[in-house]
Design an enzyme around this catalytic site. Structure first.
Site, short mmCIF file in Angstrom:
data_model
loop_
_atom_site.label_atom_id
_atom_site.label_comp_id
_atom_site.label_asym_id
_atom_site.label_seq_id
_atom_site.Cartn_x
_atom_site.Cartn_y
_atom_site.Cartn_z
N ARG A 1 1.10 -1.13 -0.02
CA ARG A 1 -0.14 -0.01 -0.02
C ARG A 1 0.93 1.29 0.11
O ARG A 1 1.85 1.42 0.81
CB ARG A 1 -0.93 0.10 1.08
CG ARG A 1 -1.93 -1.35 1.25
CD ARG A 1 -2.94 -0.77 2.48
NE ARG A 1 -3.29 -2.39 2.84
CZ ARG A 1 -4.27 -2.93 2.40
NH1 ARG A 1 -5.08 -2.01 1.38
NH2 ARG A 1 -4.85 -3.90 3.03
N ARG B 1 -6.11 -5.54 -0.61
CA ARG B 1 -7.55 -5.37 -0.52
C ARG B 1 -7.88 -3.82 -0.36
O ARG B 1 -7.44 -3.33 0.45
CB ARG B 1 -7.98 -6.24 0.84
CG ARG B 1 -9.58 -6.19 0.70
CD ARG B 1 -10.19 -7.17 1.95
NE ARG B 1 -9.99 -8.40 1.78
CZ ARG B 1 -9.66 -9.34 2.57
NH1 ARG B 1 -9.44 -8.98 3.69
NH2 ARG B 1 -9.72 -10.71 2.25
N HIS C 1 3.62 -9.33 0.79
CA HIS C 1 3.36 -8.65 1.85
C HIS C 1 4.54 -7.96 2.66
O HIS C 1 4.76 -7.18 3.49
CB HIS C 1 2.45 -9.31 2.90
CG HIS C 1 1.65 -8.54 3.95
ND1 HIS C 1 2.07 -8.49 5.20
CD2 HIS C 1 0.98 -7.61 3.76
CE1 HIS C 1 1.39 -7.57 5.97
NE2 HIS C 1 0.39 -7.06 5.06
N HIS D 1 0.89 -1.34 15.29
CA HIS D 1 1.11 -2.19 14.09
C HIS D 1 2.55 -3.06 13.88
O HIS D 1 2.46 -3.94 13.24
CB HIS D 1 0.81 -1.32 12.88
CG HIS D 1 0.80 -1.98 11.59
ND1 HIS D 1 1.50 -1.89 10.57
CD2 HIS D 1 -0.56 -2.36 11.15
CE1 HIS D 1 1.01 -2.55 9.65
NE2 HIS D 1 -0.23 -2.96 9.75
#
Length: 725
Positions: free
Chosen positions: A390, A420, A450, A607
């Site tokens: 992202r 997504r 990822h 995170h």
């Protein structure tokens, strides 16, 4: 906010007379979906947190609404799809899809009621501070004239009334679409008519009335109801009803897809027309209109929620942007690493001297961007390789890669199309990068890439040197201001060679037979974790010091959970900080009494993923094994994604992550919730002056590896023996 006494997460205590493998799954694990809903319950609780400024509380309410929307779009839609296909495969806790859906519906109704109660509580508090989220029926008469003119000038031209009768099929309502359905009678002949008005996607959710002393925000759907006579001259309004639709929004990947770009372009279009999973109605919806909506939109068993409050609470983020700094968290400016400033901003010189780890958002994401910008313009740089999961709408990282390619560097970008809800944006970035001459790779069809890795190869006086950045979060400038993540910069040749193997694996499917330092999923990350846990078990059984600390977003992977249970049974003390989903049950006698789990919810979204293993010494210790990772302890991360787990061997970096970051998470008392064996989360009570807030600690104290040789702002040493720092 504590979980309810009869929460669906509850189960019977573990029977010590049986082996772990014989225990009923419902006793051994929490349900994944229900655990996620408990996480969103904690997010919602922050909307009632008196410690927070009012607009921040409203922000948490908006986040809770957005989270629940995504849960319905993906998780509930997936379970309903399984149920329709007759799939009876059970979850980790032994529930079938139908059983999970029944439990989910009950909790979703609770959460929706809690969200409306939170809004009802916040409305008068905000109004007392000059911010009104107006109920359409209570708008002052002096404001109605302005709203009517605004409606006629700005909204009326873009609205399209659609009759619903045999000649006009029921209109399509897009995902997250809001509409109003009207029951009308024609004045001339008394004939009845049903009309639908959908709010166009480009229209703002709220309208702000002019005025500086007081801010009044009005939802646009309420204006459609109030000024319906402008839409339907010659008709009487018998009744109306506001509604909202959520559709199945997951994209299933077909392994035989030959062209991923073309496949995703069409899949994005299909997603917008997915099956309805939730229909929301306002409580005052006209009975005839409601019957029609249920028949047309909920016939396939979609969940229906009627609310006496506001639909689509995610839209409140527009109100949160009101310019009232007195009702928000105090402004915070991230620090720029002092070590890089000491080298006149030369990232490569600073990294060459010593590894650096940056903790966002306390340290600026600009250092990551500057690392790439410097590489783009540096004549000594030969090539850049970069993963992109992202990157955001306005991405300085993309711009730096484009500049590097235009400057003649060899640039490779691994763009993940399967990120997504970012698929469309990533397609756009891929096209822009390719136009600039960047070699764009889309990775594996069946696995997501990822891992967060950047690799810069530079020609120096003593030969070729590779500089790497490994991150726990995305290369996204906006979320880097909100998410706590780690950025690790190193010129370690072993890590550089391993990073090269990781890129070759993704771009050329060349599976690395052996790495020198990195653990990579789906190749060997699981085995690396298993071996580290097994070593702690062996140490405990041999009477040596043992222990495991971990900070994760989620833990759902059965194999990891079972090994942690085995470690607990062997006497290993385990401290887990799990922000979101946790399928592991802590504190169960005979199973997990040595495991403690907490969740931290606060100003910043936790995170980063970190693992620490005692390695025969008491935690924290310079001899502990410490890893940072892009992966959570979830099956998808270990089995179906390309991930990286990086060992920290530099002494200062190791100490920063173990003695600062992890320890501060364990010590926090002001933003923490503890999980018990029944599934209840209890907010930790601060102990007066002894309370410790990890976010405040990091906002005030520089990082160890980035503070430079001057040692500015000495960092208070944290200790497990006290409650503050």
């Amino acid at each position: 906010m504590d979980g309810p006494a009869d929460t669906p997460l509850q189960s019977a205590p573990f029977d010590e007379a049986h082996s772990v493998d014989e225990v009923d799954p419902a006793t051994r694990y929490f349900n994944r979906e229900l655990s996620w809903l408990e996480f969103n319950r904690r997010v919602l609780a922050e909307a009632r947190n008196p410690d927070y400024p009012l607009l921040e509380r409203l922000r948490f309410l908006s986040i809770s609404g957005s989270n629940l929307d995504e849960f319905m779009m993906i998780r509930v839609a997936g379970l309903e799809g399984q149920a329709r296909r007759g799939i009876t495969k059970t979850s980790i806790d032994g529930k079938t899809p139908l059983q999970q859906l029944a439990a989910i519906r009950e909790v979703v109704l609770e959460l929706e009621a809690g969200q409306q109660a939170a809004l009802a509580d916040l409305r008068p508090r905000l109004a007392a501070q000059g911010i009104r989220i107006a109920d359409e029926a209570r708008i002052a008469a002096s404001q109605i004239k302005w709203l009517r003119e605004w409606f006629a000038d700005h909204l009326l031209p873009v609205l399209t009334p659609q009759a619903i009768d045999p000649a006009h099929p029921f209109p399509f309502v897009a995902n997250l679409g809001i509409g109003v359905i009207f029951h009308l009678t024609r004045k001339s002949d008394g004939e009845g008519l049903v009309e639908m008005v959908l709010i166009p996607a480009g229209v703002p959710r709220f309208v702000r009335l002019p005025g500086e002393d007081e801010a009044t925000w009005v939802a646009v759907e309420s204006l459609v109801c109030r000024f319906a006579t402008l839409l339907f001259p010659g008709f009487d309004i018998v009744g109306d009803g506001v509604f909202r639709v959520i559709r199945d929004s997951d994209i299933e990947i077909e392994e035989e897809a030959e062209d991923l770009v073309r496949y995703f372009r069409t899949a994005i279009q299909r997603r917008r027309r997915g099956r309805v999973v939730l229909l929301e109605l306002d409580q005052q919806c006209d009975a005839e209109a409601e019957a029609l909506l249920r028949e047309q939109l909920a016939a396939d068993g979609a969940m229906v929620i009627k609310t006496d409050g506001m639909l689509g609470l995610r839209g409140l983020d527009q109100v949160v942007e009101e310019d009232r700094p007195d009702l928000k968290f105090a402004a915070f400016s991230p620090r720029y690493p002092e070590r890089i400033l000491e080298h006149d901003g030369d990232c490569f010189a600073a990294i060459r001297e010593k590894d650096i780890i940056i903790q966002h958002p306390y340290e600026s994401f600009e250092v990551v961007v500057d690392f790439l910008r410097q590489a783009a313009r540096d004549p000594a740089v030969v090539s850049i390789k970069q993963t992109l999961y992202r990157a955001g709408n306005q991405s300085p990282v993309i711009n730096a890669l484009i500049a590097a390619a235009e400057n003649g560097k060899s640039v490779t970008a691994v763009v993940e199309l399967k990120a997504r809800f970012d698929e469309e944006q990533n397609l756009k970035w891929a096209a822009e990068l390719e136009r600039a001459g960047v070699q764009v790779i889309y990775g594996f069809t069946e696995w997501k890439t990822h891992a967060k890795v950047s690799m810069v190869v530079r020609r120096e006086d003593d030969g070729i040197r590779t500089y790497c950045h490994f991150g726990t979060g995305n290369y996204h400038p906006v979320t880097a201001n909100i998410y706590t993540d780690l950025s690790y910069f190193t010129a370690d040749p072993k890590l550089a060679r391993d990073a090269g193997k990781l890129f070759n694996f993704v771009t050329g499917y060349v599976e690395p037979r052996k790495t020198e330092a990195l653990a990579i999923s789906p190749i060997d990350m699981r085995e690396t974790l298993y071996e580290a846990i097994d070593k702690e078990i062996a140490n405990a059984q041999a009477g040596r010091p043992s222990g495991i600390w971990a900070k994760l977003n989620a833990i759902t992977e059965k194999g990891v959970i079972d090994r942690l249970y085995a470690a607990s049974q062997a006497g290993v003390e385990i401290e887990l900080v799990v922000r979101g989903i946790c399928c592991l049950k802590p504190g169960v006698p005979g199973l997990s009494e040595n495991i403690h789990v907490k969740s931290i919810i606060g100003r910043f979204l936790e995170h980063s993923r970190i693992w620490a293993f005692a390695n025969g010494y008491g935690l924290p210790s310079t001899r502990a094994k410490v890893w940072i990772s892009s992966a959570d302890a979830m099956s998808r991360n270990l089995n179906r994604r390309v991930e990286a787990m990086v060992p920290l061997r530099n002494r200062t970096v190791h100490s920063q992550v173990l003695d600062q970051v992890l320890l501060a998470n364990l010590l926090d008392t002001e933003r923490s919730w503890t999980l018990d064996a029944s599934g209840d989360y209890t907010r930790v009570a601060s102990r007066g002056d002894e309370g410790f807030n990890l976010h405040h600690y990091f906002m005030r104290n520089p990082s160890l590896s980035g503070r430079g040789g001057a040692g500015i702002g000495s960092v208070p040493k944290l200790s497990l023996r006290r409650g503050g720092g």
